[in-house]
Design a protein around this motif. Structure first.
Motif, PDB file in Angstrom:
ATOM      1  N   ALA A  11     -94.338 -26.987  37.689  1.00 40.52           N
ATOM      2  CA  ALA A  11     -93.003 -27.335  37.200  1.00 40.52           C
ATOM      3  C   ALA A  11     -92.138 -27.561  38.429  1.00 40.52           C
ATOM      4  CB  ALA A  11     -92.446 -26.202  36.350  1.00 40.52           C
ATOM      5  N   TYR A  12     -91.316 -28.564  38.386  1.00 36.37           N
ATOM      6  CA  TYR A  12     -90.505 -28.928  39.549  1.00 36.37           C
ATOM      7  C   TYR A  12     -89.033 -28.717  39.245  1.00 36.37           C
ATOM      8  CZ  TYR A  12     -94.938 -30.866  40.876  1.00 36.37           C
ATOM      9  OH  TYR A  12     -96.267 -31.001  41.181  1.00 36.37           O
ATOM     10  N   ILE A  13     -88.282 -28.347  40.280  1.00 35.98           N
ATOM     11  CA  ILE A  13     -86.853 -28.128  40.133  1.00 35.98           C
ATOM     12  C   ILE A  13     -86.153 -28.695  41.363  1.00 35.98           C
ATOM     13  CG2 ILE A  13     -86.911 -25.820  41.154  1.00 35.98           C
ATOM     14  CD1 ILE A  13     -84.778 -25.010  39.069  1.00 35.98           C
ATOM     15  N   SER A  14     -85.058 -29.376  41.136  1.00 40.15           N
ATOM     16  CA  SER A  14     -84.273 -29.915  42.247  1.00 40.15           C
ATOM     17  C   SER A  14     -83.282 -28.858  42.691  1.00 40.15           C
ATOM     18  CB  SER A  14     -83.508 -31.168  41.808  1.00 40.15           C
ATOM     19  OG  SER A  14     -84.405 -32.172  41.450  1.00 40.15           O
ATOM     20  N   VAL A  15     -83.443 -28.385  43.905  1.00 42.63           N
ATOM     21  CA  VAL A  15     -82.524 -27.402  44.462  1.00 42.63           C
ATOM     22  C   VAL A  15     -82.168 -27.839  45.868  1.00 42.63           C
ATOM     23  CG1 VAL A  15     -82.184 -24.993  45.137  1.00 42.63           C
ATOM     24  CG2 VAL A  15     -83.583 -25.517  43.150  1.00 42.63           C
ATOM     25  N   SER A  16     -80.886 -28.002  46.111  1.00 39.18           N
ATOM     26  CA  SER A  16     -80.407 -28.261  47.462  1.00 39.18           C
ATOM     27  C   SER A  16     -79.558 -27.067  47.864  1.00 39.18           C
ATOM     28  CB  SER A  16     -79.554 -29.527  47.512  1.00 39.18           C
ATOM     29  OG  SER A  16     -80.346 -30.643  47.206  1.00 39.18           O
ATOM     30  N   SER A  17     -79.827 -26.528  49.031  1.00 39.00           N
ATOM     31  CA  SER A  17     -79.166 -25.298  49.431  1.00 39.00           C
ATOM     32  C   SER A  17     -79.097 -25.204  50.941  1.00 39.00           C
ATOM     33  CB  SER A  17     -79.978 -24.122  48.875  1.00 39.00           C
ATOM     34  OG  SER A  17     -79.506 -22.909  49.368  1.00 39.00           O
ATOM     35  N   ASN A  18     -78.124 -24.438  51.435  1.00 34.65           N
ATOM     36  CA  ASN A  18     -78.080 -24.198  52.867  1.00 34.65           C
ATOM     37  C   ASN A  18     -78.793 -22.899  53.228  1.00 34.65           C
ATOM     38  OD1 ASN A  18     -76.247 -22.259  52.133  1.00 34.65           O
ATOM     39  ND2 ASN A  18     -74.507 -23.152  53.208  1.00 34.65           N
ATOM     40  N   PHE A  19     -79.464 -22.275  52.253  1.00 39.13           N
ATOM     41  CA  PHE A  19     -80.319 -21.131  52.536  1.00 39.13           C
ATOM     42  C   PHE A  19     -81.726 -21.457  52.072  1.00 39.13           C
ATOM     43  CE2 PHE A  19     -78.425 -20.215  48.383  1.00 39.13           C
ATOM     44  CZ  PHE A  19     -79.542 -19.946  47.614  1.00 39.13           C
ATOM     45  N   THR A  20     -82.694 -20.680  52.473  1.00 40.25           N
ATOM     46  CA  THR A  20     -84.097 -20.931  52.175  1.00 40.25           C
ATOM     47  C   THR A  20     -84.393 -20.694  50.698  1.00 40.25           C
ATOM     48  OG1 THR A  20     -84.683 -20.242  54.398  1.00 40.25           O
ATOM     49  CG2 THR A  20     -86.456 -20.263  52.786  1.00 40.25           C
ATOM     50  N   PRO A  73     -89.816 -26.680  44.576  1.00 43.64           N
ATOM     51  CA  PRO A  73     -88.758 -27.529  45.140  1.00 43.64           C
ATOM     52  C   PRO A  73     -89.317 -28.840  45.682  1.00 43.64           C
ATOM     53  CG  PRO A  73     -89.237 -25.720  46.634  1.00 43.64           C
ATOM     54  CD  PRO A  73     -90.072 -25.505  45.400  1.00 43.64           C
ATOM     55  N   ASP A  74     -88.424 -29.810  45.826  1.00 41.55           N
ATOM     56  CA  ASP A  74     -88.809 -31.147  46.293  1.00 41.55           C
ATOM     57  C   ASP A  74     -89.634 -31.111  47.578  1.00 41.55           C
ATOM     58  OD1 ASP A  74     -87.462 -32.221  44.139  1.00 41.55           O
ATOM     59  OD2 ASP A  74     -85.625 -32.590  45.264  1.00 41.55           O
ATOM     60  N   ALA A  75     -89.302 -30.209  48.481  1.00 39.74           N
ATOM     61  CA  ALA A  75     -89.993 -30.142  49.774  1.00 39.74           C
ATOM     62  C   ALA A  75     -91.480 -29.812  49.633  1.00 39.74           C
ATOM     63  CB  ALA A  75     -89.321 -29.104  50.677  1.00 39.74           C
ATOM     64  N   LEU A  76     -91.885 -29.245  48.505  1.00 38.41           N
ATOM     65  CA  LEU A  76     -93.287 -28.857  48.306  1.00 38.41           C
ATOM     66  C   LEU A  76     -94.000 -29.702  47.249  1.00 38.41           C
ATOM     67  CD1 LEU A  76     -92.914 -24.967  48.369  1.00 38.41           C
ATOM     68  CD2 LEU A  76     -93.671 -26.470  50.230  1.00 38.41           C
TER      69      LEU A  76
END
Length: 171
Positions: A106-115, A157-160
Motif C-alpha cells: 500500500a502506498y501513501i504520499s507523505v512529504s515531510s521535513n522529518f524522516t 512512501p514514494d521514496a521506496l
C-alpha cells in the motif's frame, strides 16, 4: 495538537505549515481519523468545521463544554467539527498494536521535513517486525538487500516505491 508539525503532504492532503493541520472542504471525523491513524496518533481534533489536527496529547488550553463546538463539518453538515479556536477531540483506539499482518503493498504520499522511514539490517521478517516499536506503523522487508524499512505511516512512501519486499502493517 502538533503531531503533523513538519509534514507538508499526507495521503494527498496538504498540511498547513503554520497550523500543522489538514484543511479540507471534505472534512469529517472519519476523514480526520483516517488521516491521523495513518501515523498512529492517539488523538484527533477537529476545528473550525474543516481543520484536522493529530497528536499524542491534547488539552494544553483546558477543556470547554461540548456545546461550544457547534460548527458543522464541511464534509457532512449533520456532524460537528469543533468551532473557532475550539477542538472536538476524539481518541483513536488501536487493537493488537503489537501484531502485524502481511499485506499487499500500500502506498501513501507523505512529504515531510522529518524522516518518515528508516532502514535497519535484518536477516528475516521477524527481525524486522521486532524493531517496529511505538512510532512505527508498518515495515517493508527486502530479503534481497537484508534491509528492513521501518515506516512512520501505514503505507510505503514514494521514496521506496521501487523497493521489492514483503510489506507488513499493524493489525
Amino acid at each position: 495538537m502538533t503531531g503533523l508539525k513538519g509534514v507538508s503532504l499526507l495521503d494527498g492532503y496538504t498540511v498547513s505549515g503554520s497550523k500543522h493541520c489538514v484543511d479540507s472542504n471534505k472534512m469529517t471525523p472519519q476523514l480526520c481519523g483516517n488521516l491521523c491513524s495513518a501515523g498512529g496518533f492517539a488523538y484527533i481534533g477537529l476545528q473550525f468545521g474543516r481543520e484536522c489536527f493529530c497528536g499524542w496529547t491534547y488539552g494544553r488550553f483546558g477543556s470547554r463544554p461540548e456545546h461550544s463546538c457547534s460548527m458543522k463539518c464541511t464534509g457532512n453538515s449533520a456532524l460537528k467539527c469543533g468551532d473557532e479556536h475550539a477542538n472536538s477531540v476524539y481518541s483513536l483506539e488501536y487493537i493488537h498494536s503489537n501484531l502485524f499482518k502481511k499485506s499487499p503493498p500500500a502506498y501513501i504520499s507523505v512529504s515531510s521535513n522529518f524522516t518518515v522511514h528508516w532502514a535497519v539490517s535484518a536477516s528475516r521478517p521477524s527481525d524486522c517486525l521486532i524493531q517496529c516499536t511505538t512510532r512505527c506503523q508498518a515495515v517493508l522487508y527486502s530479503e534481497q538487500n537484508g534491509i528492513c524499512y521501518l515506516l512512520k505511516f501505514t503505507g510505503i512512501p514514494d521514496a521506496l516505491k521501487e523497493t521489492v519486499g514483503a510489506f507488513y502493517t499493524r493489525v
